[in-house]
Design a protein around this motif. Structure first.
Motif, PDB file in Angstrom:
ATOM      1  N   SER A  30       0.875  -1.177   0.000  1.00 37.83           N
ATOM      2  CA  SER A  30       0.000   0.000   0.000  1.00 37.83           C
ATOM      3  C   SER A  30       0.911   1.225   0.000  1.00 37.83           C
ATOM      4  O   SER A  30       1.646   1.462   0.964  1.00 37.83           O
ATOM      5  CB  SER A  30      -0.889  -0.031   1.248  1.00 37.83           C
ATOM      6  OG  SER A  30      -1.784   1.071   1.228  1.00 37.83           O
ATOM      7  N   GLN A 249      -5.440  12.815  -2.472  1.00 40.48           N
ATOM      8  CA  GLN A 249      -6.679  12.044  -2.285  1.00 40.48           C
ATOM      9  C   GLN A 249      -7.916  12.827  -2.727  1.00 40.48           C
ATOM     10  O   GLN A 249      -8.755  12.302  -3.475  1.00 40.48           O
ATOM     11  CB  GLN A 249      -6.791  11.583  -0.825  1.00 40.48           C
ATOM     12  CG  GLN A 249      -5.697  10.562  -0.481  1.00 40.48           C
ATOM     13  CD  GLN A 249      -5.652  10.214   1.000  1.00 40.48           C
ATOM     14  OE1 GLN A 249      -5.469   9.080   1.376  1.00 40.48           O
ATOM     15  NE2 GLN A 249      -5.803  11.207   1.856  1.00 40.48           N
ATOM     16  N   ALA A 253     -10.642  12.064  -5.891  1.00 46.03           N
ATOM     17  CA  ALA A 253     -11.941  11.578  -5.398  1.00 46.03           C
ATOM     18  C   ALA A 253     -13.001  11.448  -6.495  1.00 46.03           C
ATOM     19  O   ALA A 253     -13.799  10.492  -6.466  1.00 46.03           O
ATOM     20  CB  ALA A 253     -12.432  12.484  -4.266  1.00 46.03           C
ATOM     21  N   THR A 259     -15.363   5.323  -2.693  1.00 48.15           N
ATOM     22  CA  THR A 259     -14.180   5.303  -1.821  1.00 48.15           C
ATOM     23  C   THR A 259     -14.130   6.589  -0.991  1.00 48.15           C
ATOM     24  O   THR A 259     -13.897   6.555   0.231  1.00 48.15           O
ATOM     25  CB  THR A 259     -12.903   5.175  -2.679  1.00 48.15           C
ATOM     26  OG1 THR A 259     -12.937   3.918  -3.337  1.00 48.15           O
ATOM     27  CG2 THR A 259     -11.646   5.277  -1.840  1.00 48.15           C
ATOM     28  N   ALA A 260     -14.348   7.725  -1.666  1.00 51.48           N
ATOM     29  CA  ALA A 260     -14.290   9.016  -0.969  1.00 51.48           C
ATOM     30  C   ALA A 260     -15.370   9.101   0.111  1.00 51.48           C
ATOM     31  O   ALA A 260     -15.122   9.605   1.219  1.00 51.48           O
ATOM     32  CB  ALA A 260     -14.429  10.158  -1.969  1.00 51.48           C
ATOM     33  N   MET A 263     -14.437   6.827   3.030  1.00 52.31           N
ATOM     34  CA  MET A 263     -13.307   7.414   3.754  1.00 52.31           C
ATOM     35  C   MET A 263     -13.791   8.534   4.673  1.00 52.31           C
ATOM     36  O   MET A 263     -13.377   8.617   5.843  1.00 52.31           O
ATOM     37  CB  MET A 263     -12.285   7.959   2.745  1.00 52.31           C
ATOM     38  CG  MET A 263     -11.038   8.494   3.395  1.00 52.31           C
ATOM     39  SD  MET A 263      -9.763   8.755   2.171  1.00 52.31           S
ATOM     40  CE  MET A 263      -8.759   9.899   3.064  1.00 52.31           C
ATOM     41  N   VAL A 275      -6.450   6.440   1.247  1.00 48.42           N
ATOM     42  CA  VAL A 275      -6.586   5.717  -0.014  1.00 48.42           C
ATOM     43  C   VAL A 275      -5.322   4.884  -0.192  1.00 48.42           C
ATOM     44  O   VAL A 275      -4.205   5.383  -0.017  1.00 48.42           O
ATOM     45  CB  VAL A 275      -6.765   6.695  -1.194  1.00 48.42           C
ATOM     46  CG1 VAL A 275      -6.737   5.948  -2.522  1.00 48.42           C
ATOM     47  CG2 VAL A 275      -8.062   7.479  -1.042  1.00 48.42           C
ATOM     48  N   SER A 276      -5.498   3.600  -0.526  1.00 44.04           N
ATOM     49  CA  SER A 276      -4.336   2.730  -0.720  1.00 44.04           C
ATOM     50  C   SER A 276      -3.772   2.966  -2.117  1.00 44.04           C
ATOM     51  O   SER A 276      -4.478   2.799  -3.121  1.00 44.04           O
ATOM     52  CB  SER A 276      -4.763   1.268  -0.560  1.00 44.04           C
ATOM     53  OG  SER A 276      -3.637   0.430  -0.699  1.00 44.04           O
ATOM     54  N   GLY A 279      -5.658   4.052  -5.333  1.00 41.98           N
ATOM     55  CA  GLY A 279      -7.049   3.692  -5.131  1.00 41.98           C
ATOM     56  C   GLY A 279      -7.495   2.617  -6.111  1.00 41.98           C
ATOM     57  O   GLY A 279      -6.720   2.178  -6.954  1.00 41.98           O
ATOM     58  N   PRO A 280      -8.761   2.194  -5.973  1.00 44.43           N
ATOM     59  CA  PRO A 280      -9.808   2.730  -5.111  1.00 44.43           C
ATOM     60  C   PRO A 280      -9.945   2.020  -3.759  1.00 44.43           C
ATOM     61  O   PRO A 280     -10.912   2.279  -3.051  1.00 44.43           O
ATOM     62  CB  PRO A 280     -11.072   2.519  -5.944  1.00 44.43           C
ATOM     63  CG  PRO A 280     -10.802   1.260  -6.718  1.00 44.43           C
ATOM     64  CD  PRO A 280      -9.312   1.257  -6.983  1.00 44.43           C
ATOM     65  N   SER A 281      -9.010   1.157  -3.373  1.00 44.03           N
ATOM     66  CA  SER A 281      -9.109   0.538  -2.039  1.00 44.03           C
ATOM     67  C   SER A 281      -8.761   1.556  -0.960  1.00 44.03           C
ATOM     68  O   SER A 281      -8.109   2.574  -1.224  1.00 44.03           O
ATOM     69  CB  SER A 281      -8.141  -0.645  -1.913  1.00 44.03           C
ATOM     70  OG  SER A 281      -8.460  -1.649  -2.836  1.00 44.03           O
ATOM     71  N   LEU A 282      -9.214   1.249   0.252  1.00 40.62           N
ATOM     72  CA  LEU A 282      -8.855   2.048   1.428  1.00 40.62           C
ATOM     73  C   LEU A 282      -8.002   1.190   2.356  1.00 40.62           C
ATOM     74  O   LEU A 282      -8.195  -0.028   2.449  1.00 40.62           O
ATOM     75  CB  LEU A 282     -10.110   2.506   2.170  1.00 40.62           C
ATOM     76  CG  LEU A 282     -10.959   3.570   1.468  1.00 40.62           C
ATOM     77  CD1 LEU A 282     -12.291   3.752   2.186  1.00 40.62           C
ATOM     78  CD2 LEU A 282     -10.214   4.905   1.394  1.00 40.62           C
TER      79      LEU A 282
END
Ligand SMILES: Nc1ncnc2c1ncn2[C@@H]1O[C@H](COP(=O)(O)OP(=O)(O)O)[C@@H](O)[C@H]1O
Ligand SMILES: N[C@@H](CCOP(=O)(O)O)C(=O)O
Length: 316
Positions: A30, A249, A253, A259-260, A263, A275-276, A279-282
């Motif tokens: 990440s 980030q 978005a 994701t946004a 978050m 955000v990892s 993105g779009p993972s967290l």
């Protein structure tokens, strides 16, 4: 590592011998971790494994798990392409190659799948060359050489460094060389990944970034980046503030509204979420009981509670 008959320790051979094989394991990563854009990264205990075997002729690529049915199975395959290029650059192409890829790292989710692919390929190629007695560059360890080459191919070292070294890494480039330090994460930090169904190509997310940013935003983010090093290694109670940033980030978005929104909801609960990668993972840098809060607040998302990978890429 399986040495084939004909491979001579310490002495070069004319071509990679048929039967020579190497197994590689590489972690997900990440990148950014909020304020450490293009510099910080964290290795996670979610892995791809790769077996490369020298065969008499041709190229066979087998893929299981993530990417099966979507990635090409010929010379365009990222791992195959990289192994072939590394062997060709060394002047020692294989007569043929068979690759078996067992992938647990989701693609296009900001979990460093492309960096993992490149790192595993470079490590495999260097291991095959070393086993065949091919002379190695002087200076640095084998791991240093894998990092330098993988970071060169990736373009930025924030995923490559933790994929190679494990742990929490700070990476930078100076005078054309990649440098990285690896730090231990405080044991109270228990990462949680929240992975959506949809993908977002890193190249698309990078295109959303502005050319310039206000000086005040740069100063804010630099301060948080310094604080994050302290928080992640020694003072996890500071992680929520330490993961704030103003470089990327919010700018990205619009490409990942779900994701946004999640978050923002997790931040309202005081959780250190970022955000990892692109993105779009967290990624939530949770502590203890916070893991349960995350799982409840992120109902409907794929929720992975993962350890930090402390070993980095492994081959043998
Ligand atoms: N193990 C792999 N084998 C083959 N191709 C891969 C592999 N991992 C990633 N890729 C390629 O890289 C793409 C994802 O790269 P990228 O957009 O940088 O996202 P990520 O955040 O996952 O690194 C995939 O769509 C695929 O084309
Ligand atoms: N610093 C990069 C990190 C990209 O990571 P990935 O896992 O999404 O490929 C960026 O933010 O663009």
């Amino acid at each position: 590592m399986t040495a084939a008959p004909g491979a001579r320790a310490g002495g070069a051979v004319a071509a990679l011998p048929v039967g020579l094989a190497v197994d590689v394991t590489v972690p997900a990563t990440s990148a950014n971790l909020g304020p450490g854009f293009d510099a910080f990264g964290l290795a996670l205990a979610l892995h791809d494994t790769l077996r490369v075997e020298v065969v008499p002729a041709g190229l066979e690529v087998l893929v299981e798990g993530e990417g099966a049915g979507t990635v090409p199975l010929d010379e365009r395959h990222l791992v195959a392409r990289t192994v072939l290029a590394e062997l060709a650059a060394a002047g020692m192409p294989a007569p043929g190659l068979k690759l078996l890829c067992r992938n647990d790292i989701p693609h296009g989710r900001g979990l460093g799948s492309s960096a993992a692919a490149v790192v595993s390929a470079v490590a495999a190629a260097q291991a095959l060359l070393a086993a065949a007695g091919f002379p190695q560059d002087a200076g640095g360890t084998a791991r240093d050489r894998v990092l330098a080459e993988a970071a060169r191919l990736e373009g930025h070292p924030d995923n490559a460094a933790p994929a190679v070294l494990g742990g929490f890494t700070l990476a930078w480039c100076t005078a054309g060389a990649v440098r990285a330090v690896r730090l231990d994460v405080h044991p109270d930090v228990r990462p949680v990944l929240l992975v959506p169904q949809e993908e977002l190509a890193t190249s698309r997310a990078r295109a959303l970034l502005p050319e310039t940013i206000p000086h005040t935003d740069a100063a804010f983010t630099a301060g948080r980046a310094g604080l994050l090093v302290h928080a992640l290694t020694a003072a996890p109670h500071l992680l929520a503030e330490a993961t704030e940033e103003r470089l990327h980030q919010a700018q990205r978005a619009p490409a990942m509204p779900a994701t946004a929104a999640l978050m923002a909801a997790l931040r309202e609960r005081g959780l250190p979420v970022v955000v990892s990668g692109a993105g779009p993972s967290l990624l939530v840098l949770a502590r203890g009981a916070e893991r349960a809060v995350v799982a409840e607040a992120a109902a409907g998302w794929r929720c992975l509670q993962l350890d930090v990978d402390t070993a980095g890429v492994q081959w043998g």
